[in-house]
Design a protein around this motif. Structure first.
Motif, PDB file in Angstrom:
ATOM      1  N   TYR A   1      12.074   1.290  -4.585  1.00 53.39           N
ATOM      2  CA  TYR A   1      13.401   0.884  -3.843  1.00 53.39           C
ATOM      3  C   TYR A   1      13.167   0.455  -2.884  1.00 53.39           C
ATOM      4  N   PHE A   2      12.956  -0.896  -2.465  1.00 51.49           N
ATOM      5  CA  PHE A   2      12.706  -1.468  -0.960  1.00 51.49           C
ATOM      6  C   PHE A   2      13.995  -1.627  -0.334  1.00 51.49           C
ATOM      7  N   CYS A   3      13.580  -1.279   0.888  1.00 51.65           N
ATOM      8  CA  CYS A   3      14.747  -1.888   1.827  1.00 51.65           C
ATOM      9  C   CYS A   3      14.237  -2.746   2.540  1.00 51.65           C
ATOM     10  N   ALA A   4      14.915  -4.413   2.722  1.00 54.24           N
ATOM     11  CA  ALA A   4      14.633  -4.926   4.028  1.00 54.24           C
ATOM     12  C   ALA A   4      14.922  -5.588   5.199  1.00 54.24           C
ATOM     13  N   SER A   5      15.203  -5.620   5.606  1.00 55.55           N
ATOM     14  CA  SER A   5      15.896  -6.083   7.151  1.00 55.55           C
ATOM     15  C   SER A   5      15.422  -7.980   7.651  1.00 55.55           C
ATOM     16  N   GLU A   6      16.519  -8.318   7.623  1.00 57.27           N
ATOM     17  CA  GLU A   6      15.820  -9.696   8.689  1.00 57.27           C
ATOM     18  C   GLU A   6      16.090 -10.269  10.017  1.00 57.27           C
ATOM     19  N   ASP A   7      14.826 -10.565  10.839  1.00 64.51           N
ATOM     20  CA  ASP A   7      14.902 -10.394  11.966  1.00 64.51           C
ATOM     21  C   ASP A   7      15.726 -11.848  12.126  1.00 64.51           C
ATOM     22  N   GLY A   8      16.916 -11.895  12.701  1.00 63.90           N
ATOM     23  CA  GLY A   8      17.358 -12.760  12.924  1.00 63.90           C
ATOM     24  C   GLY A   8      16.487 -14.505  14.393  1.00 63.90           C
ATOM     25  N   ASN A   9      15.781 -13.514  14.470  1.00 66.92           N
ATOM     26  CA  ASN A   9      15.237 -14.308  15.585  1.00 66.92           C
ATOM     27  C   ASN A   9      13.601 -15.472  14.563  1.00 66.92           C
ATOM     28  N   THR A  10      13.087 -14.424  14.495  1.00 67.34           N
ATOM     29  CA  THR A  10      12.455 -15.399  13.050  1.00 67.34           C
ATOM     30  C   THR A  10      12.947 -15.788  11.873  1.00 67.34           C
ATOM     31  N   GLY A  11      13.555 -15.164  11.148  1.00 67.30           N
ATOM     32  CA  GLY A  11      13.507 -15.171   9.676  1.00 67.30           C
ATOM     33  C   GLY A  11      12.492 -14.440   9.023  1.00 67.30           C
ATOM     34  N   LYS A  12      12.028 -13.122   9.672  1.00 75.07           N
ATOM     35  CA  LYS A  12      11.225 -12.883   8.339  1.00 75.07           C
ATOM     36  C   LYS A  12      12.173 -11.104   8.073  1.00 75.07           C
ATOM     37  N   LEU A  13      11.342 -11.211   6.567  1.00 78.87           N
ATOM     38  CA  LEU A  13      12.204 -10.153   6.087  1.00 78.87           C
ATOM     39  C   LEU A  13      10.769  -8.520   6.397  1.00 78.87           C
ATOM     40  N   ILE A  14      11.483  -6.918   6.797  1.00 76.91           N
ATOM     41  CA  ILE A  14      10.694  -6.524   7.069  1.00 76.91           C
ATOM     42  C   ILE A  14      10.751  -5.423   6.173  1.00 76.91           C
ATOM     43  N   PHE A  15       9.854  -4.974   5.601  1.00 78.92           N
ATOM     44  CA  PHE A  15      10.470  -3.856   4.446  1.00 78.92           C
ATOM     45  C   PHE A  15       9.815  -2.853   4.953  1.00 78.92           C
ATOM     46  N   GLY A  16      10.526  -1.791   4.738  1.00 78.69           N
ATOM     47  CA  GLY A  16      10.474  -0.371   4.681  1.00 78.69           C
ATOM     48  C   GLY A  16       9.557   0.270   3.208  1.00 78.69           C
ATOM     49  N   GLN A  17       9.181   1.682   3.714  1.00 73.11           N
ATOM     50  CA  GLN A  17       8.162   2.151   2.415  1.00 73.11           C
ATOM     51  C   GLN A  17       8.079   2.236   1.058  1.00 73.11           C
ATOM     52  N   GLY A  18       9.892   2.225   1.580  1.00 75.79           N
ATOM     53  CA  GLY A  18       9.632   2.161  -0.766  1.00 75.79           C
ATOM     54  C   GLY A  18      10.436   3.762  -0.712  1.00 75.79           C
ATOM     55  N   THR A  19      11.232   3.998  -1.681  1.00 73.02           N
ATOM     56  CA  THR A  19      11.468   5.616  -2.271  1.00 73.02           C
ATOM     57  C   THR A  19      10.875   5.290  -3.852  1.00 73.02           C
ATOM     58  N   THR A  20      10.648   6.307  -4.601  1.00 70.85           N
ATOM     59  CA  THR A  20      10.005   6.286  -5.663  1.00 70.85           C
ATOM     60  C   THR A  20      11.365   6.646  -6.362  1.00 70.85           C
TER      61      THR A  20
ATOM     62  N   ASP B   1       1.450  -1.256   0.105  1.00 73.96           N
ATOM     63  CA  ASP B   1      -0.304   0.056   0.031  1.00 73.96           C
ATOM     64  C   ASP B   1       1.204   1.182   0.292  1.00 73.96           C
ATOM     65  N   PRO B   2       0.398   2.612  -0.225  1.00 72.18           N
ATOM     66  CA  PRO B   2       1.418   3.334  -0.624  1.00 72.18           C
ATOM     67  C   PRO B   2       1.611   4.184   0.470  1.00 72.18           C
ATOM     68  N   GLY B   3       2.889   4.365   1.160  1.00 67.03           N
ATOM     69  CA  GLY B   3       3.338   4.848   2.333  1.00 67.03           C
ATOM     70  C   GLY B   3       3.203   3.939   3.154  1.00 67.03           C
ATOM     71  N   LEU B   4       3.100   3.090   3.294  1.00 67.39           N
ATOM     72  CA  LEU B   4       3.246   1.048   4.022  1.00 67.39           C
ATOM     73  C   LEU B   4       4.201   0.509   3.590  1.00 67.39           C
ATOM     74  N   GLY B   5       4.425   0.750   2.401  1.00 62.80           N
ATOM     75  CA  GLY B   5       5.088  -0.586   1.880  1.00 62.80           C
ATOM     76  C   GLY B   5       4.573  -1.838   1.858  1.00 62.80           C
ATOM     77  N   LEU B   6       5.840  -3.473   2.391  1.00 61.77           N
ATOM     78  CA  LEU B   6       5.502  -4.793   2.115  1.00 61.77           C
ATOM     79  C   LEU B   6       5.048  -4.763   3.288  1.00 61.77           C
ATOM     80  N   ARG B   7       3.891  -5.164   3.840  1.00 64.59           N
ATOM     81  CA  ARG B   7       4.077  -5.788   5.213  1.00 64.59           C
ATOM     82  C   ARG B   7       3.102  -7.639   4.683  1.00 64.59           C
ATOM     83  N   LEU B   8       4.028  -8.216   5.388  1.00 60.27           N
ATOM     84  CA  LEU B   8       3.541  -9.168   5.516  1.00 60.27           C
ATOM     85  C   LEU B   8       2.289 -10.048   6.417  1.00 60.27           C
ATOM     86  N   ILE B   9       0.993 -10.393   4.888  1.00 65.69           N
ATOM     87  CA  ILE B   9      -0.517 -10.986   5.994  1.00 65.69           C
ATOM     88  C   ILE B   9       0.372 -12.776   6.699  1.00 65.69           C
ATOM     89  N   TYR B  10       0.569 -13.805   6.085  1.00 68.47           N
ATOM     90  CA  TYR B  10       1.200 -14.975   6.428  1.00 68.47           C
ATOM     91  C   TYR B  10       2.691 -15.648   5.661  1.00 68.47           C
TER      92      TYR B  10
END
Lengths: 115, 112
Positions: B88-107, A38-47
């Protein structure tokens, strides 16, 4: 060429309808994910899922469920679609190989509009 | 609470110049960082990554820098080309869960 395929590129549904989003990967990856963008929210993990018949909640699971009956297929289900679920939905997969940790392969996305 | 932040929604750069995209994170457990690039109507594609044991990783025109003490990473594109115009999206991996957390993006827009 490796591929993650999402069944529908564009969908328009009405509030209260049940919606299925299908995703298939041909890379024999263990891990599969559903994100929404979603705009301004980036990619959010659902499942996400690390194995067949296994599922874990992501950051925003409310209003969604998933199914992984086969390794290559991961489905996202909206039991009763609402307008705030209008979004771009992205499926992704990755290998359990530690050397490839974190590198996700994404599908082209499914843009859902709920009226 | 946004654990990965890209505070600049957009960036415009002239062709041939350097593009610098920034990303901040809050969780010290993050140990692996990635950049993804997304064109309209396509899924994101992996661009470059860096492990927390390094402070720099280079791949052709793309270099990622990691400053762990500041919890900050940046992507440098030199020289920028019009085909680099994307989100462009930045992403970080949580070392505990292995999940990727993404930023909001920059155009990024690279002007010819």
């Amino acid at each position: 060429d490796v591929k993650v395929t999402q069944s529908s590129r564009y969908l328009v549904k009405r509030t209260g309808e049940k919606v299925f989003l299908e995703c298939v990967q041909d890379m024999d990856h263990e891990n599969m994910f559903w994100y929404r963008q979603d705009p301004g929210l980036g990619l959010r993990l659902i499942y996400f899922s690390y194995d067949v018949k296994m599922k874990e909640k992501g950051d925003i699971p409310e209003g969604y469920s998933v199914s992984r009956e086969k390794k290559e297929r991961f489905s996202l289900i909206l039991e009763s679609a609402s307008t705030n679920q209008t979004s771009m939905y992205l499926c992704a997969s990755s290998s359990l190989d530690r050397d490839l940790t974190g590198e996700l392969f994404f599908g082209e996305g499914s843009r859902l509009t709920v009226l | 609470d946004q654990q990965v932040k890209q505070n600049s929604p957009s960036l415009s750069v002239q062709e041939g110049r350097i593009s610098i995209l920034n990303c901040d994170y809050t969780n010290s457990m993050f140990d692996y960082f990635l950049w993804y690039k997304k064109y309209p109507a396509e899924g994101p594609t992996f661009l470059i990554s860096i492990s927390s044991i390094k402070d720099k990783n280079e791949d052709g025109r793309f270099t990622v820098f990691l400053n762990k003490s500041a919890k900050h990473l940046s992507l440098h594109i030199v020289p920028s080309q019009p085909g680099d115009s994307a989100v462009y999206f930045c992403a970080s991996e949580d070392g505990n869960t292995g999940k990727l957390i993404f930023g909001q993006g920059t155009t990024l827009q690279v002007k010819p």
